[in-house]
Scaffold this motif. Structure first.
Motif, PDB file in Angstrom:
ATOM      1  N   GLU A 195       0.829  -1.202   0.000  1.00 53.21           N
ATOM      2  CA  GLU A 195       0.000   0.000   0.000  1.00 53.21           C
ATOM      3  C   GLU A 195       0.864   1.252   0.000  1.00 53.21           C
ATOM      4  N   LYS A 196       1.868   1.216   0.844  1.00 53.98           N
ATOM      5  CA  LYS A 196       2.782   2.336   0.930  1.00 53.98           C
ATOM      6  C   LYS A 196       3.594   2.447  -0.362  1.00 53.98           C
ATOM      7  N   ALA A 197       4.065   1.284  -0.831  1.00 55.14           N
ATOM      8  CA  ALA A 197       4.896   1.274  -2.036  1.00 55.14           C
ATOM      9  C   ALA A 197       4.139   1.872  -3.221  1.00 55.14           C
ATOM     10  N   LEU A 198       2.859   1.534  -3.322  1.00 52.67           N
ATOM     11  CA  LEU A 198       2.073   2.014  -4.456  1.00 52.67           C
ATOM     12  C   LEU A 198       1.758   3.504  -4.348  1.00 52.67           C
ATOM     13  N   SER A 199       1.852   4.038  -3.160  1.00 49.57           N
ATOM     14  CA  SER A 199       1.561   5.463  -2.996  1.00 49.57           C
ATOM     15  C   SER A 199       2.794   6.324  -3.263  1.00 49.57           C
ATOM     16  N   MET A 200       3.923   5.670  -3.432  1.00 53.18           N
ATOM     17  CA  MET A 200       5.160   6.409  -3.672  1.00 53.18           C
ATOM     18  C   MET A 200       5.341   6.687  -5.166  1.00 53.18           C
ATOM     19  N   GLU A 201       6.104   7.709  -5.447  1.00 54.94           N
ATOM     20  CA  GLU A 201       6.298   8.090  -6.840  1.00 54.94           C
ATOM     21  C   GLU A 201       7.737   7.895  -7.282  1.00 54.94           C
ATOM     22  N   ALA A 202       7.865   7.313  -8.473  1.00 52.72           N
ATOM     23  CA  ALA A 202       9.195   7.149  -9.051  1.00 52.72           C
ATOM     24  C   ALA A 202       9.813   8.520  -9.272  1.00 52.72           C
ATOM     25  N   ASP A 203      11.113   8.604  -9.096  1.00 51.74           N
ATOM     26  CA  ASP A 203      11.903   9.831  -9.270  1.00 51.74           C
ATOM     27  C   ASP A 203      11.730  10.817  -8.127  1.00 51.74           C
ATOM     28  N   LYS A 204      10.563  10.756  -7.476  1.00 51.30           N
ATOM     29  CA  LYS A 204      10.353  11.659  -6.357  1.00 51.30           C
ATOM     30  C   LYS A 204      10.713  10.970  -5.050  1.00 51.30           C
ATOM     31  N   ASP A 205      10.119   9.795  -4.838  1.00 51.02           N
ATOM     32  CA  ASP A 205      10.355   9.086  -3.581  1.00 51.02           C
ATOM     33  C   ASP A 205      11.444   8.024  -3.709  1.00 51.02           C
ATOM     34  N   TYR A 206      11.591   7.507  -4.905  1.00 48.91           N
ATOM     35  CA  TYR A 206      12.624   6.496  -5.110  1.00 48.91           C
ATOM     36  C   TYR A 206      13.128   6.605  -6.540  1.00 48.91           C
ATOM     37  N   GLU A 207      14.278   6.005  -6.750  1.00 47.09           N
ATOM     38  CA  GLU A 207      14.890   6.018  -8.069  1.00 47.09           C
ATOM     39  C   GLU A 207      14.961   4.600  -8.627  1.00 47.09           C
ATOM     40  N   ILE A 208      14.822   4.493  -9.921  1.00 46.86           N
ATOM     41  CA  ILE A 208      14.870   3.189 -10.580  1.00 46.86           C
ATOM     42  C   ILE A 208      16.046   3.178 -11.555  1.00 46.86           C
ATOM     43  N   ARG A 209      16.825   2.134 -11.495  1.00 47.37           N
ATOM     44  CA  ARG A 209      17.873   1.973 -12.506  1.00 47.37           C
ATOM     45  C   ARG A 209      17.909   0.538 -12.989  1.00 47.37           C
ATOM     46  N   TYR A 210      18.134   0.388 -14.274  1.00 49.15           N
ATOM     47  CA  TYR A 210      18.146  -0.931 -14.876  1.00 49.15           C
ATOM     48  C   TYR A 210      19.559  -1.355 -15.230  1.00 49.15           C
ATOM     49  N   LEU A 211      19.735  -2.640 -15.199  1.00 49.19           N
ATOM     50  CA  LEU A 211      20.994  -3.219 -15.631  1.00 49.19           C
ATOM     51  C   LEU A 211      20.616  -4.419 -16.490  1.00 49.19           C
ATOM     52  N   ASP A 212      20.833  -4.299 -17.768  1.00 53.27           N
ATOM     53  CA  ASP A 212      20.401  -5.422 -18.603  1.00 53.27           C
ATOM     54  C   ASP A 212      21.574  -6.030 -19.360  1.00 53.27           C
ATOM     55  N   CYS A 213      21.246  -6.928 -20.276  1.00 54.35           N
ATOM     56  CA  CYS A 213      22.263  -7.667 -21.036  1.00 54.35           C
ATOM     57  C   CYS A 213      23.149  -8.494 -20.116  1.00 54.35           C
ATOM     58  N   TYR A 214      22.527  -9.112 -19.136  1.00 54.02           N
ATOM     59  CA  TYR A 214      23.283  -9.942 -18.201  1.00 54.02           C
ATOM     60  C   TYR A 214      23.321 -11.383 -18.695  1.00 54.02           C
TER      61      TYR A 214
ATOM     62  N   LYS B 145      16.113   2.408  -5.353  1.00 54.23           N
ATOM     63  CA  LYS B 145      16.695   3.010  -4.158  1.00 54.23           C
ATOM     64  C   LYS B 145      15.799   4.124  -3.658  1.00 54.23           C
ATOM     65  N   VAL B 146      15.413   3.991  -2.401  1.00 55.45           N
ATOM     66  CA  VAL B 146      14.574   5.013  -1.791  1.00 55.45           C
ATOM     67  C   VAL B 146      15.423   6.248  -1.560  1.00 55.45           C
ATOM     68  N   LYS B 147      14.891   7.369  -1.971  1.00 56.04           N
ATOM     69  CA  LYS B 147      15.616   8.620  -1.788  1.00 56.04           C
ATOM     70  C   LYS B 147      15.592   9.039  -0.328  1.00 56.04           C
ATOM     71  N   ALA B 148      16.698   9.545   0.090  1.00 56.48           N
ATOM     72  CA  ALA B 148      16.762  10.020   1.473  1.00 56.48           C
ATOM     73  C   ALA B 148      15.840  11.216   1.600  1.00 56.48           C
ATOM     74  N   PRO B 149      15.140  11.296   2.719  1.00 57.78           N
ATOM     75  CA  PRO B 149      14.237  12.445   2.910  1.00 57.78           C
ATOM     76  C   PRO B 149      15.031  13.738   2.853  1.00 57.78           C
ATOM     77  N   LYS B 150      14.477  14.679   2.147  1.00 57.26           N
ATOM     78  CA  LYS B 150      15.174  15.960   2.025  1.00 57.26           C
ATOM     79  C   LYS B 150      14.850  16.851   3.204  1.00 57.26           C
ATOM     80  N   HIS B 151      15.872  17.513   3.687  1.00 51.06           N
ATOM     81  CA  HIS B 151      15.668  18.461   4.765  1.00 51.06           C
ATOM     82  C   HIS B 151      15.783  19.857   4.180  1.00 51.06           C
ATOM     83  N   VAL B 152      14.686  20.357   3.726  1.00 53.86           N
ATOM     84  CA  VAL B 152      14.701  21.666   3.079  1.00 53.86           C
ATOM     85  C   VAL B 152      14.201  22.714   4.052  1.00 53.86           C
TER      86      VAL B 152
END
Ligand code: ZN
Length: 123
Positions: free
Chosen positions: A71-90, A115-122
């Protein structure tokens, strides 16, 4: 590690460049059974042995990143809350990354890292 393998072909975490070990043999017929692990940098890696189910592997990795709280995971946004990186051709047999191939055409495997982005302290 065979000495004939070039350093550039060594599978590494796309976030911190930490080399990782060979994933255990997986069972591509079992849906939703991706091998996952946590990198030293905190990124979740998920292994798609077929290279065709990266979308599902990604969802599992995101859920893992949030302690399997979907539930929490689905409420999070890519690029905002976490980052996605691919590694292919393995290439699982050689445990190396082949250059110049396309995963889904050549029957190679792939990884997705979240990778979950560290909370920003703005302030
Ligand atoms: Zn890492």
């Amino acid at each position: 590690m065979s000495p004939t393998h070039r350093e550039s072909e060594r599978p590494r975490c796309p976030f911190c460049a930490e080399p990782f070990g060979r994933p255990p043999e997986s069972h591509p017929n079992r849906e939703g059974d991706f091998y996952k692990w946590v990198c030293l940098c905190g990124a979740i890696g998920a292994y798609d042995a077929t290279g065709h189910n990266l979308g599902d592997a990604l969802m599992e990795a995101i859920a893992s990143a949030y302690d399997d709280d979907w539930e929490k995971a689905l409420s999070m946004e890519a690029d905002k809350d976490y980052e996605i990186r691919y590694l292919d051709c393995y290439h699982p047999g050689d445990h190396r990354i082949l250059q110049g191939y396309r995963t889904y055409k050549s029957g190679l495997a792939a990884f997705v890292f979240v990778k979950v982005k560290a909370p920003k302290h703005v302030h």
